[in-house]
Every structure is written in structure tokens, then in C-alpha cells.
Scaffold this motif. Structure first.
Motif, PDB file in Angstrom:
ATOM      1  N   ILE A  75      42.274  51.009  38.474  1.00  0.00           N
ATOM      2  CA  ILE A  75      41.430  50.656  37.334  1.00  0.00           C
ATOM      3  C   ILE A  75      41.703  51.553  36.130  1.00  0.00           C
ATOM      4  O   ILE A  75      41.908  51.061  35.019  1.00  0.00           O
ATOM      5  CB  ILE A  75      39.935  50.728  37.730  1.00  0.00           C
ATOM      6  CG1 ILE A  75      39.615  49.662  38.780  1.00  0.00           C
ATOM      7  CG2 ILE A  75      39.032  50.558  36.516  1.00  0.00           C
ATOM      8  CD1 ILE A  75      38.255  49.814  39.432  1.00  0.00           C
ATOM      9  N   GLU A  96      38.289  45.957  35.569  1.00  0.00           N
ATOM     10  CA  GLU A  96      37.679  46.488  36.787  1.00  0.00           C
ATOM     11  C   GLU A  96      37.500  45.400  37.835  1.00  0.00           C
ATOM     12  O   GLU A  96      37.827  45.578  39.007  1.00  0.00           O
ATOM     13  CB  GLU A  96      36.343  47.149  36.469  1.00  0.00           C
ATOM     14  CG  GLU A  96      35.707  47.798  37.670  1.00  0.00           C
ATOM     15  CD  GLU A  96      34.432  48.554  37.337  1.00  0.00           C
ATOM     16  OE1 GLU A  96      33.662  48.810  38.273  1.00  0.00           O
ATOM     17  OE2 GLU A  96      34.207  48.881  36.156  1.00  0.00           O
ATOM     18  N   ASN A  97      36.987  44.256  37.425  1.00  0.00           N
ATOM     19  CA  ASN A  97      36.802  43.131  38.362  1.00  0.00           C
ATOM     20  C   ASN A  97      38.135  42.636  38.905  1.00  0.00           C
ATOM     21  O   ASN A  97      38.241  42.314  40.093  1.00  0.00           O
ATOM     22  CB  ASN A  97      36.056  41.985  37.686  1.00  0.00           C
ATOM     23  CG  ASN A  97      34.603  42.304  37.440  1.00  0.00           C
ATOM     24  OD1 ASN A  97      34.020  43.141  38.123  1.00  0.00           O
ATOM     25  ND2 ASN A  97      34.021  41.664  36.455  1.00  0.00           N
ATOM     26  N   ARG A 100      39.413  45.301  41.457  1.00  0.00           N
ATOM     27  CA  ARG A 100      38.568  45.335  42.667  1.00  0.00           C
ATOM     28  C   ARG A 100      38.734  44.086  43.530  1.00  0.00           C
ATOM     29  O   ARG A 100      38.548  44.144  44.736  1.00  0.00           O
ATOM     30  CB  ARG A 100      37.101  45.491  42.289  1.00  0.00           C
ATOM     31  CG  ARG A 100      36.744  46.870  41.801  1.00  0.00           C
ATOM     32  CD  ARG A 100      35.231  47.022  41.686  1.00  0.00           C
ATOM     33  NE  ARG A 100      34.868  48.219  40.972  1.00  0.00           N
ATOM     34  CZ  ARG A 100      34.815  49.433  41.516  1.00  0.00           C
ATOM     35  NH1 ARG A 100      35.128  49.591  42.770  1.00  0.00           N
ATOM     36  NH2 ARG A 100      34.474  50.474  40.791  1.00  0.00           N
ATOM     37  N   ASN A 101      39.061  42.952  42.908  1.00  0.00           N
ATOM     38  CA  ASN A 101      39.173  41.704  43.646  1.00  0.00           C
ATOM     39  C   ASN A 101      40.611  41.242  43.867  1.00  0.00           C
ATOM     40  O   ASN A 101      40.830  40.150  44.375  1.00  0.00           O
ATOM     41  CB  ASN A 101      38.386  40.602  42.923  1.00  0.00           C
ATOM     42  CG  ASN A 101      36.913  40.931  42.869  1.00  0.00           C
ATOM     43  OD1 ASN A 101      36.327  41.326  43.864  1.00  0.00           O
ATOM     44  ND2 ASN A 101      36.314  40.793  41.705  1.00  0.00           N
ATOM     45  N   VAL A 106      43.244  45.197  47.454  1.00  0.00           N
ATOM     46  CA  VAL A 106      42.220  45.361  48.494  1.00  0.00           C
ATOM     47  C   VAL A 106      42.882  45.651  49.836  1.00  0.00           C
ATOM     48  O   VAL A 106      42.457  46.528  50.590  1.00  0.00           O
ATOM     49  CB  VAL A 106      41.317  44.112  48.582  1.00  0.00           C
ATOM     50  CG1 VAL A 106      40.443  44.148  49.820  1.00  0.00           C
ATOM     51  CG2 VAL A 106      40.470  43.987  47.331  1.00  0.00           C
ATOM     52  N   ARG A 109      44.349  49.297  49.814  1.00  0.00           N
ATOM     53  CA  ARG A 109      43.476  50.378  49.365  1.00  0.00           C
ATOM     54  C   ARG A 109      43.498  51.503  50.391  1.00  0.00           C
ATOM     55  O   ARG A 109      43.361  51.276  51.585  1.00  0.00           O
ATOM     56  CB  ARG A 109      42.063  49.835  49.172  1.00  0.00           C
ATOM     57  CG  ARG A 109      41.215  50.753  48.327  1.00  0.00           C
ATOM     58  CD  ARG A 109      39.990  50.072  47.782  1.00  0.00           C
ATOM     59  NE  ARG A 109      40.387  49.186  46.691  1.00  0.00           N
ATOM     60  CZ  ARG A 109      39.803  48.023  46.442  1.00  0.00           C
ATOM     61  NH1 ARG A 109      38.836  47.589  47.198  1.00  0.00           N
ATOM     62  NH2 ARG A 109      40.206  47.282  45.439  1.00  0.00           N
TER      63      ARG A 109
END
Length: 146
Positions: A75, A96-97, A100-101, A106, A109
Motif C-alpha cells: 500500500i 488501499e482497497n 488489500r483485495n 493476499v 502476504r
């Protein structure tokens, strides 16, 4: 540049930056979020800018944010990349969205939380002995090692 010409909001921003901003009460509702930053918006070399960043029209936001996320940076890195060249309302939260998505981000991570493992309680003293390992950094005080 061509996409900015087709975007009605950006055209209004151009008009207001070249002439003068109307009173807040006279603004169309879709331009109200731009009023607090009105002095940061300008028009130069056929581009509407916020400070030195190009204002991105609505139809290019998705492809631009995907380009910013090229390389699947985190981010903060993506925000830094965007801050160097582009701007639109909600850019930071959209990045950010996106990060994160992002399915690949993901999946890879690294800050996965591990479950806490509890040791069994022993039935008598000294049945189990444990040791915490650590690195000792020596420091000196008054000629002595501590």
C-alpha cells in the motif's frame, strides 16, 4: 489529455481554475469535494493538475490504479508511486482497497498470524524445563561488561 476533455467534472475544474471559483453555495453538488482544494487545482499544457499531479478522469481511474499496482507493491509503495504523478478524489483509499483485495497479494502476504501453542501443565515440578534463546549485546559501563 483527450479523456480529460471528455470528462465534465474536469472541464468544470479547468474552467474554474482559469477564471474564478464561484461561491461554495453556487457549486454543483459533484464539485463540492473539490472546493477545499480549489487553490491547488490549475491548468497547464492542456492538462488539469492538482499541484504537480495530473487529475485522472473517471474512465481511467481503474486502469491507472492497476498500473500503479504493477509489480504488486504494498500500500505505501503504491501510494508513493501515485503521489509522483497522478491524483483523483479517493485515490489513497482506492489503492488501499486494491492492494488489500488483490488475490495475488493476499495469497503471498507474509504477515500471517500463527496460532498460540499452549504447553501442557505438568503434574510435578521439574518435569519440563524450557529455555528462551536470545542474543546478548554486551555493553560497557565504567570499564565493566554488563
Amino acid at each position: 489529455m483527450d479523456n480529460q476533455v471528455k470528462d465534465s467534472i474536469i472541464q468544470k475544474l479547468k474552467e474554474y481554475s482559469l477564471n474564478d471559483w464561484p461561491d461554495r453555495s453556487q457549486l454543483p453538488i459533484e464539485l463540492l469535494p473539490y472546493y477545499p482544494i480549489r487553490y491547488e487545482i490549475s491548468f497547464a499544457e492542456n492538462l488539469v493538475l492538482k499541484n504537480n499531479r495530473i487529475v485522472i478522469p473517471e474512465n481511467l481511474k481503474s486502469s491507472c490504479s492497476n498500473f500503479i499496482h504493477t509489480g504488486h507493491l504494498a500500500i505505501v509503495k503504491c501510494r508513493d508511486r501515485a503521489k509522483s504523478s497522478v491524483w483523483w478524489l479517493g485515490l489513497s483509499s482506492q489503492i488501499e482497497n486494491l492492494v488489500r483485495n488483490c488475490p495475488l497479494c493476499v495469497e503471498n502476504r507474509t504477515n500471517r498470524k500463527e496460532t498460540f501453542l499452549k504447553d501442557e501443565i505438568t503434574t510435578r515440578p521439574w518435569l519440563k524445563i524450557a529455555l528462551d534463546l536470545f542474543k546478548l549485546e554486551k555493553w560497557y559501563k565504567n570499564g565493566m561488561v554488563w
